[in-house]
Design an enzyme around this catalytic site. Sequence first.
Site, mmCIF file in Angstrom:
data_model
loop_
_atom_site.group_PDB
_atom_site.id
_atom_site.type_symbol
_atom_site.label_atom_id
_atom_site.label_comp_id
_atom_site.label_asym_id
_atom_site.label_seq_id
_atom_site.Cartn_x
_atom_site.Cartn_y
_atom_site.Cartn_z
ATOM 1 N N SER A 15 39.569 -16.789 10.012
ATOM 2 C CA SER A 15 40.209 -17.023 11.311
ATOM 3 C C SER A 15 39.165 -17.162 12.423
ATOM 4 O O SER A 15 38.044 -16.652 12.308
ATOM 5 C CB SER A 15 41.137 -15.842 11.620
ATOM 6 O OG SER A 15 41.753 -15.991 12.882
ATOM 7 N N ASP A 59 37.309 -6.108 2.303
ATOM 8 C CA ASP A 59 37.327 -5.273 3.505
ATOM 9 C C ASP A 59 35.868 -4.931 3.794
ATOM 10 O O ASP A 59 35.201 -4.319 2.949
ATOM 11 C CB ASP A 59 38.155 -4.004 3.228
ATOM 12 C CG ASP A 59 38.232 -3.086 4.439
ATOM 13 O OD1 ASP A 59 37.307 -3.120 5.285
ATOM 14 O OD2 ASP A 59 39.203 -2.320 4.536
ATOM 15 N N VAL A 60 35.378 -5.320 4.960
ATOM 16 C CA VAL A 60 33.942 -5.152 5.248
ATOM 17 C C VAL A 60 33.487 -3.693 5.272
ATOM 18 O O VAL A 60 32.298 -3.422 5.197
ATOM 19 C CB VAL A 60 33.534 -5.824 6.583
ATOM 20 C CG1 VAL A 60 33.534 -7.334 6.436
ATOM 21 C CG2 VAL A 60 34.393 -5.366 7.742
ATOM 22 N N SER A 148 30.268 -8.855 22.049
ATOM 23 C CA SER A 148 31.243 -9.365 23.008
ATOM 24 C C SER A 148 30.646 -9.107 24.388
ATOM 25 O O SER A 148 29.761 -8.240 24.532
ATOM 26 C CB SER A 148 32.560 -8.583 22.876
ATOM 27 O OG SER A 148 33.352 -8.731 24.044
ATOM 28 N N TYR A 161 36.667 -0.535 21.925
ATOM 29 C CA TYR A 161 36.142 -1.879 21.636
ATOM 30 C C TYR A 161 34.739 -2.048 22.226
ATOM 31 O O TYR A 161 33.817 -2.520 21.545
ATOM 32 C CB TYR A 161 37.108 -2.918 22.206
ATOM 33 C CG TYR A 161 36.755 -4.350 21.875
ATOM 34 C CD1 TYR A 161 36.863 -4.833 20.566
ATOM 35 C CD2 TYR A 161 36.321 -5.231 22.862
ATOM 36 C CE1 TYR A 161 36.549 -6.146 20.263
ATOM 37 C CE2 TYR A 161 36.000 -6.537 22.569
ATOM 38 C CZ TYR A 161 36.118 -6.998 21.267
ATOM 39 O OH TYR A 161 35.798 -8.300 20.968
ATOM 40 N N LYS A 165 31.148 -2.707 20.360
ATOM 41 C CA LYS A 165 30.348 -3.916 20.624
ATOM 42 C C LYS A 165 28.989 -3.549 21.217
ATOM 43 O O LYS A 165 27.987 -4.203 20.941
ATOM 44 C CB LYS A 165 31.117 -4.864 21.542
ATOM 45 C CG LYS A 165 32.413 -5.399 20.912
ATOM 46 C CD LYS A 165 32.115 -6.100 19.606
ATOM 47 C CE LYS A 165 33.347 -6.736 18.984
ATOM 48 N NZ LYS A 165 33.029 -7.486 17.762
ATOM 49 N N PHE A 194 37.012 -16.871 23.994
ATOM 50 C CA PHE A 194 37.100 -18.013 23.086
ATOM 51 C C PHE A 194 38.529 -18.239 22.628
ATOM 52 O O PHE A 194 39.280 -17.289 22.429
ATOM 53 C CB PHE A 194 36.161 -17.814 21.875
ATOM 54 C CG PHE A 194 34.760 -18.256 22.183
ATOM 55 C CD1 PHE A 194 33.971 -17.540 23.076
ATOM 56 C CD2 PHE A 194 34.241 -19.409 21.633
ATOM 57 C CE1 PHE A 194 32.691 -17.968 23.410
ATOM 58 C CE2 PHE A 194 32.971 -19.848 21.945
ATOM 59 C CZ PHE A 194 32.191 -19.121 22.837
ATOM 60 N N THR A 196 40.543 -18.483 20.130
ATOM 61 C CA THR A 196 40.842 -18.169 18.728
ATOM 62 C C THR A 196 42.336 -17.827 18.659
ATOM 63 O O THR A 196 42.987 -17.709 19.703
ATOM 64 C CB THR A 196 39.985 -16.971 18.261
ATOM 65 O OG1 THR A 196 40.351 -15.836 19.033
ATOM 66 C CG2 THR A 196 38.512 -17.241 18.421
HETATM 67 N N1 LIG Z 1 37.926 -14.600 20.636
HETATM 68 C C1 LIG Z 1 37.211 -14.101 21.609
HETATM 69 O O1 LIG Z 1 37.387 -14.469 22.789
HETATM 70 C C2 LIG Z 1 36.133 -13.068 21.316
HETATM 71 C C3 LIG Z 1 35.349 -12.643 22.381
HETATM 72 C C4 LIG Z 1 34.346 -11.721 22.144
HETATM 73 C C5 LIG Z 1 34.130 -11.223 20.876
HETATM 74 N N2 LIG Z 1 34.916 -11.638 19.861
HETATM 75 C C6 LIG Z 1 34.648 -11.072 18.528
HETATM 76 O O2 LIG Z 1 34.475 -12.104 17.602
HETATM 77 C C7 LIG Z 1 34.893 -11.672 16.302
HETATM 78 C C8 LIG Z 1 35.886 -12.692 15.770
HETATM 79 O O3 LIG Z 1 36.996 -12.699 16.654
HETATM 80 P P1 LIG Z 1 38.146 -13.798 16.584
HETATM 81 O O4 LIG Z 1 38.600 -14.037 17.964
HETATM 82 O O5 LIG Z 1 37.703 -14.925 15.724
HETATM 83 O O6 LIG Z 1 39.272 -12.923 15.884
HETATM 84 P P2 LIG Z 1 40.326 -13.245 14.752
HETATM 85 O O7 LIG Z 1 41.308 -12.143 14.814
HETATM 86 O O8 LIG Z 1 40.779 -14.661 14.835
HETATM 87 O O9 LIG Z 1 39.443 -13.104 13.402
HETATM 88 C C9 LIG Z 1 38.971 -11.867 12.963
HETATM 89 C C10 LIG Z 1 39.038 -11.855 11.435
HETATM 90 O O10 LIG Z 1 38.504 -10.612 10.974
HETATM 91 C C11 LIG Z 1 39.263 -10.209 9.866
HETATM 92 N N3 LIG Z 1 39.122 -8.770 9.652
HETATM 93 C C12 LIG Z 1 39.602 -7.751 10.417
HETATM 94 N N4 LIG Z 1 39.297 -6.576 9.846
HETATM 95 C C13 LIG Z 1 38.612 -6.854 8.709
HETATM 96 C C14 LIG Z 1 38.031 -6.061 7.682
HETATM 97 N N5 LIG Z 1 38.108 -4.716 7.719
HETATM 98 N N6 LIG Z 1 37.405 -6.683 6.658
HETATM 99 C C15 LIG Z 1 37.339 -8.027 6.606
HETATM 100 N N7 LIG Z 1 37.863 -8.835 7.536
HETATM 101 C C16 LIG Z 1 38.498 -8.251 8.566
HETATM 102 C C17 LIG Z 1 40.690 -10.596 10.222
HETATM 103 O O11 LIG Z 1 41.497 -10.673 9.061
HETATM 104 C C18 LIG Z 1 40.480 -11.951 10.892
HETATM 105 O O12 LIG Z 1 40.568 -13.026 9.973
HETATM 106 C C19 LIG Z 1 35.462 -10.265 16.501
HETATM 107 O O13 LIG Z 1 34.466 -9.338 16.147
HETATM 108 C C20 LIG Z 1 35.763 -10.199 17.980
HETATM 109 O O14 LIG Z 1 35.680 -8.894 18.467
HETATM 110 C C21 LIG Z 1 35.916 -12.547 20.050
#
Ligand SMILES: NC(=O)c1ccc[n+]([C@@H]2O[C@H](COP(=O)([O-])OP(=O)(O)OC[C@H]3O[C@@H](n4cnc5c(N)ncnc54)[C@H](O)[C@@H]3O)[C@@H](O)[C@H]2O)c1
Length: 255
Positions: A15, A59-60, A148, A161, A165, A194, A196
């Site tokens: 995702s 699961d990471v 982040s 959070y 981060k 972003f 997403t």
């Molecule tokens: N989207 C934004 O604006 C944004 C901004 C800053 C930081 N981030 C960071 O970027 C990263 C990706 O975010 P995103 O927006 O793509 O989110 P998202 O929710 O689209 O994707 C995150 C993915 O991580 C997976 N995940 C969650 N827990 C897990 C685990 N224990 N083991 C394996 N996989 C696991 C979920 O299934 C999901 O597919 C995250 O760390 C988020 O904090 C996102």
Amino acid sequence: MNISSVVALVTGGASGLGRATALRLGKLGARVVVCDLPSSAGATVAAEIGGNAIFSPCDVTSEADVTAALDAAQAKWGVVNVVVNCAGIAIAQRTISKKGPHDLGLFMKVLTVNVGGSFNTMRLAAARLSETEAGADGERGVFINTASVAAFEGQIGQAAYAASKGAIRALTLPVARDLSNIGIRVCTIAPGLFKTPMLASLPEQVQTVLAQTVPFPQRLGDPDEYARLAVQIIENVMLNGETIRLDGALRMAPK
Ligand SMILES: NC(=O)c1ccc[n+]([C@@H]2O[C@H](COP(=O)([O-])OP(=O)(O)OC[C@H]3O[C@@H](n4cnc5c(N)ncnc54)[C@H](O)[C@@H]3O)[C@@H](O)[C@H]2O)c1
């Protein structure tokens, strides 16, 4: 490192930012292990990439799951030499609220998944990489984490959070130093807002308001812009030990 020699483990690859990175790396000819929860769309993403990708349900936070993902890559293509840690969870809860103090279990869970998960993949991948032949410049691999802007300006309700981060940002340099003698680089990307699935699910009007908080360009980031920075980090051997903000000059307000 040349992308054609990359065997990448992309966590959260089903995702958002992880998916975009897996797709871009796959398109550029890297071999990609999409690592995400069993319930995720990881298999669909791997199929979208094609023959140079597999899905490893993972699961990471689990040593056994990450080991299985590294084994799967190694059996098919060789030792994983790039890890992109995008798996993460976000919660919003104030330190105290009408319901009482912040749930401690939830706080610890965010730290475990976001920081513990990122460190888990790096330590396990590094152990294997240390036994491989080094390439040009003595380089063996590159690890990319995802922090982040909350690592710098956590907002109201973001104690857990932002702590997770901030910890990812803080471990970037020491892990880069730890692994420097075996030629593994470590960088972190700190994204702003972003588009997403998480943000795209908000009403269009809310997305517009959020976008207006970004000085320039005044819009939400495209996940592929994250992926392109990840590619640059892999290719540019001088990038190491640094956290790079990718945020259009956004500085988050308290709320
Ligand atoms: N989207 C934004 O604006 C944004 C901004 C800053 C930081 N981030 C960071 O970027 C990263 C990706 O975010 P995103 O927006 O793509 O989110 P998202 O929710 O689209 O994707 C995150 C993915 O991580 C997976 N995940 C969650 N827990 C897990 C685990 N224990 N083991 C394996 N996989 C696991 C979920 O299934 C999901 O597919 C995250 O760390 C988020 O904090 C996102």
